[in-house]
Design a protein around this motif. Structure first.
Motif, PDB file in Angstrom:
ATOM      1  N   MET A   5       9.452  -0.002   5.913  1.00  0.00           N
ATOM      2  CA  MET A   5       9.022  -0.633   4.646  1.00  0.00           C
ATOM      3  C   MET A   5       7.990  -1.718   4.922  1.00  0.00           C
ATOM      4  SD  MET A   5      12.111  -1.362   2.059  1.00  0.00           S
ATOM      5  CE  MET A   5      12.453  -0.192   0.771  1.00  0.00           C
ATOM      6  N   GLU A   6       8.216  -2.457   5.999  1.00  0.00           N
ATOM      7  CA  GLU A   6       7.298  -3.543   6.358  1.00  0.00           C
ATOM      8  C   GLU A   6       5.871  -3.009   6.573  1.00  0.00           C
ATOM      9  OE1 GLU A   6       8.452  -5.472  10.018  1.00  0.00           O
ATOM     10  OE2 GLU A   6       7.374  -7.283   9.462  1.00  0.00           O
ATOM     11  N   ASP A   7       5.780  -1.853   7.260  1.00  0.00           N
ATOM     12  CA  ASP A   7       4.455  -1.273   7.531  1.00  0.00           C
ATOM     13  C   ASP A   7       3.827  -0.635   6.298  1.00  0.00           C
ATOM     14  OD1 ASP A   7       4.525  -2.139  10.106  1.00  0.00           O
ATOM     15  OD2 ASP A   7       5.161  -0.219  10.967  1.00  0.00           O
TER      16      ASP A   7
ATOM     17  N   LEU B  82       2.984   4.969  -5.737  1.00  0.00           N
ATOM     18  CA  LEU B  82       2.729   6.419  -5.740  1.00  0.00           C
ATOM     19  C   LEU B  82       1.257   6.677  -5.378  1.00  0.00           C
ATOM     20  CD1 LEU B  82       4.256   9.016  -6.393  1.00  0.00           C
ATOM     21  CD2 LEU B  82       3.706   8.674  -8.794  1.00  0.00           C
ATOM     22  N   ILE B  83       0.374   5.914  -5.979  1.00  0.00           N
ATOM     23  CA  ILE B  83      -1.066   6.081  -5.714  1.00  0.00           C
ATOM     24  C   ILE B  83      -1.374   5.671  -4.272  1.00  0.00           C
ATOM     25  CG2 ILE B  83      -3.363   5.247  -6.388  1.00  0.00           C
ATOM     26  CD1 ILE B  83      -2.123   4.959  -9.277  1.00  0.00           C
ATOM     27  N   ILE B  84      -0.747   4.604  -3.810  1.00  0.00           N
ATOM     28  CA  ILE B  84      -0.987   4.128  -2.433  1.00  0.00           C
ATOM     29  C   ILE B  84      -0.463   5.149  -1.417  1.00  0.00           C
ATOM     30  CG2 ILE B  84      -0.290   2.337  -0.767  1.00  0.00           C
ATOM     31  CD1 ILE B  84      -0.509   0.338  -3.224  1.00  0.00           C
ATOM     32  N   LEU B  85       0.716   5.725  -1.689  1.00  0.00           N
ATOM     33  CA  LEU B  85       1.239   6.751  -0.763  1.00  0.00           C
ATOM     34  C   LEU B  85       0.324   7.970  -0.737  1.00  0.00           C
ATOM     35  CD1 LEU B  85       5.119   6.698  -1.398  1.00  0.00           C
ATOM     36  CD2 LEU B  85       3.889   5.807   0.589  1.00  0.00           C
ATOM     37  N   ARG B  86      -0.161   8.359  -1.907  1.00  0.00           N
ATOM     38  CA  ARG B  86      -1.073   9.514  -1.947  1.00  0.00           C
ATOM     39  C   ARG B  86      -2.377   9.219  -1.207  1.00  0.00           C
ATOM     40  NH1 ARG B  86       0.244  10.366  -7.975  1.00  0.00           N
ATOM     41  NH2 ARG B  86       1.820  12.008  -7.945  1.00  0.00           N
ATOM     42  N   ASN B  87      -2.692   7.917  -1.060  1.00  0.00           N
ATOM     43  CA  ASN B  87      -3.897   7.485  -0.337  1.00  0.00           C
ATOM     44  C   ASN B  87      -3.645   7.429   1.177  1.00  0.00           C
ATOM     45  OD1 ASN B  87      -6.612   6.311  -0.303  1.00  0.00           O
ATOM     46  ND2 ASN B  87      -5.629   4.378   0.254  1.00  0.00           N
TER      47      ASN B  87
ATOM     48  N   GLY C 160      -1.514   5.375   2.440  1.00  0.00           N
ATOM     49  CA  GLY C 160      -1.142   3.988   2.739  1.00  0.00           C
ATOM     50  C   GLY C 160      -2.266   3.002   2.475  1.00  0.00           C
ATOM     51  N   LEU C 161      -2.019   1.764   2.903  1.00  0.00           N
ATOM     52  CA  LEU C 161      -2.965   0.678   2.634  1.00  0.00           C
ATOM     53  C   LEU C 161      -3.968   0.475   3.774  1.00  0.00           C
ATOM     54  CD1 LEU C 161      -0.377  -1.799   1.120  1.00  0.00           C
ATOM     55  CD2 LEU C 161      -2.447  -1.052  -0.065  1.00  0.00           C
TER      56      LEU C 161
END
Ligand code: XUL
Ligand code: CO
Length: 443
Positions: free
Chosen positions: A45-47, A329-334, A336-337
């Protein structure tokens, strides 16, 4: 309880390291959902969440507003500006370490005393940066991004890079140059440009074309300098439509992306999306994140929320799990950050005056994004929503739709197809999708 502090004294007395205690805990100073080492989709979760604490709201903003004086009393305050800056840094690193956030972010003048003298400004900043480096090494806390405050000093009242007076651009450049030097010293992952005064108050006195070109040149030479001195991170433009300007040039994600491309900055720049800025532009948080992802331009996130009844930039800590779910959801589809993070550009309310409230506010924001991550993971794992979305486009996955997507059908051929086509009324199933989201959230 163990004491923990950096430097000479403990500022947040009686508060230890914030632990994960689970959803049934009644301890206000514990995480209910954010379990940093928990693995979600193969990553901790931290990452995934890469939380960052914003220096300006958490350690500088004292509750002063246009109608009232300071309400927050900071025990690290000192009359000598350099001692004040060192104390503040110690308080910040104590807080961030106790909270367990891996990153922080700051403006030059949040961390170091400003000065009318350019030489003193630079000297102060480099000296404080050396101290920040020591505290980073001691605690393991890292710099997500830094930036230069090109909006508070009166010299910037008509803009910084877009000021009609050329002499103002030089002082802005000195700040950006020094911030980039400091960034490289501190190993920052990003550098942010938020242009609060890069806009106009009235078109009657403003040459918008010239000002926008000046901004393009300013960002290009800043990029060139950063790369020359070894800055390996990402440059961000943080869009916002207005406030303090009547109109800001980086209005929203779509506008900032068009600007980045127009000035040939797309290999170095991405967007830093702030929820409350997106809503101020008449969009949703999810909308601006999606615009970025669609264009390969999602850089980082300023994690906060606005107030639907106010409309202005209230910078509240994020608690709306519906919004954090859409965002994650959008970040996971990307994927990640990447270099970015979730930076709490958020402030506790003016009447939340206890130091413990600063922890409680961050804990709530971290739990809200952890819940968003867990729910987004459920939605992706189940696949029903993605399948429904994909099936709406099935007519482009076979037959003439494929040829159209490949650009192989001209207007005459398309019109011919139109003579034979008999479109049906196909439901968008919006209410069903909303109902499904509630099931993922609450079952
Ligand atoms: C202002 C804002 C800034 C930027 C950094 O609305 O969001 O704090 O994040 O300058
Ligand atoms: Co921001």
């Amino acid at each position: 309880m163990d004491t923990y502090f950096v430097g000479n004294q403990e500022y947040f007395k009686g508060i230890g390291k914030i632990a994960y205690e689970g959803p049934k805990s009644d301890n206000p100073l514990a995480f209910k959902f954010y379990d940093p080492k928990k693995i979600v989709r193969g990553k901790t979760m931290e990452d995934h969440l890469r939380f960052s604490v914003a220096y300006w709201h958490s350690f500088c903003a004292d509750g002063t507003d246009p109608f009232g004086k300071a309400t927050m009393h900071f025990p690290w305050k000192h009359d000598d500006p350099m001692q004040n800056a060192r104390n503040k840094a110690e308080a910040a690193f104590e807080f961030i370490t106790k909270l367990g956030a891996p990153f922080y972010a700051f403006h030059d003048v949040d961390a170091s005393p400003d000065s009318e003298s350019a030489a003193e400004y630079e000297k102060n900043y480099l000296e404080i940066a050396a101290y920040l480096k020591r505290l980073q090494d001691e605690t393991g806390v890292r710099l997500l991004w830094n930036t230069s405050n090109l909006f508070s000093h009166p010299r910037y009242m008509n803009g910084a890079a877009t000021n009609p007076d050329f002499s103002v651009l030089g002082r802005a450049a000195l700040q950006v140059k020094t911030s980039l030097d400091v960034n490289v010293m501190l190993g920052g992952s990003g550098y942010t440009f938020w242009g609060g005064r890069e806009g106009y108050m009235t078109l009657w006195n403003t040459d918008t074309k010239r000002e926008e070109e000046h901004l393009g040149t300013f960002l290009r030479i800043a990029r060139d300098y950063g790369r020359k001195i070894g800055f390996k991170g990402t440059f961000y433009i943080e869009p916002k439509p207005m406030e303090p300007s009547k109109h800001q040039y980086d209005f929203d994600a779509a506008t900032a992306i068009a600007f980045i491309r127009k000035y040939g900055l797309e290999n170095d720049f991405k967007c830093n999306i702030e929820n409350n800025h997106a809503t101020l532009a008449g969009h949703s948080f999810a909308h601006d994140l999606q615009v970025c992802v669609d264009n390969g331009m999602l850089g980082s996130v300023d994690a906060n929320q606005g107030d639907a009844q106010n409309g202005w930039d209230t910078d509240e800590f994020p608690t709306n799990v519906y919004e954090t779910t859409e965002a994650m959801l959008i970040i996971l589809r990307n994927g990640g950050l990447h270099n970015g993070g979730l930076n709490f550009d958020a402030k506790r309310r003016r009447n939340s005056t206890e130091l413990a409230d600063l922890f409680i506010a961050h804990i709530g924001g971290m739990d809200a994004f952890a819940l968003g991550l867990l729910t987004a993971d459920k939605i992706l794992a189940d696949g029903k929503i993605d399948a429904m979305k994909k099936s709406r486009y099935a007519s482009f996955d076979g037959g003439d739709g494929v040829l159209y997507e490949k650009g192989l059908i001209d207007l005459v051929k398309l019109a011919d197809l139109g003579r034979k086509a008999q479109p049906k009324d196909i439901s968008g199933k919006q209410e069903l999708l909303y109902n499904l989201v509630n099931q993922y959230l609450f079952s």
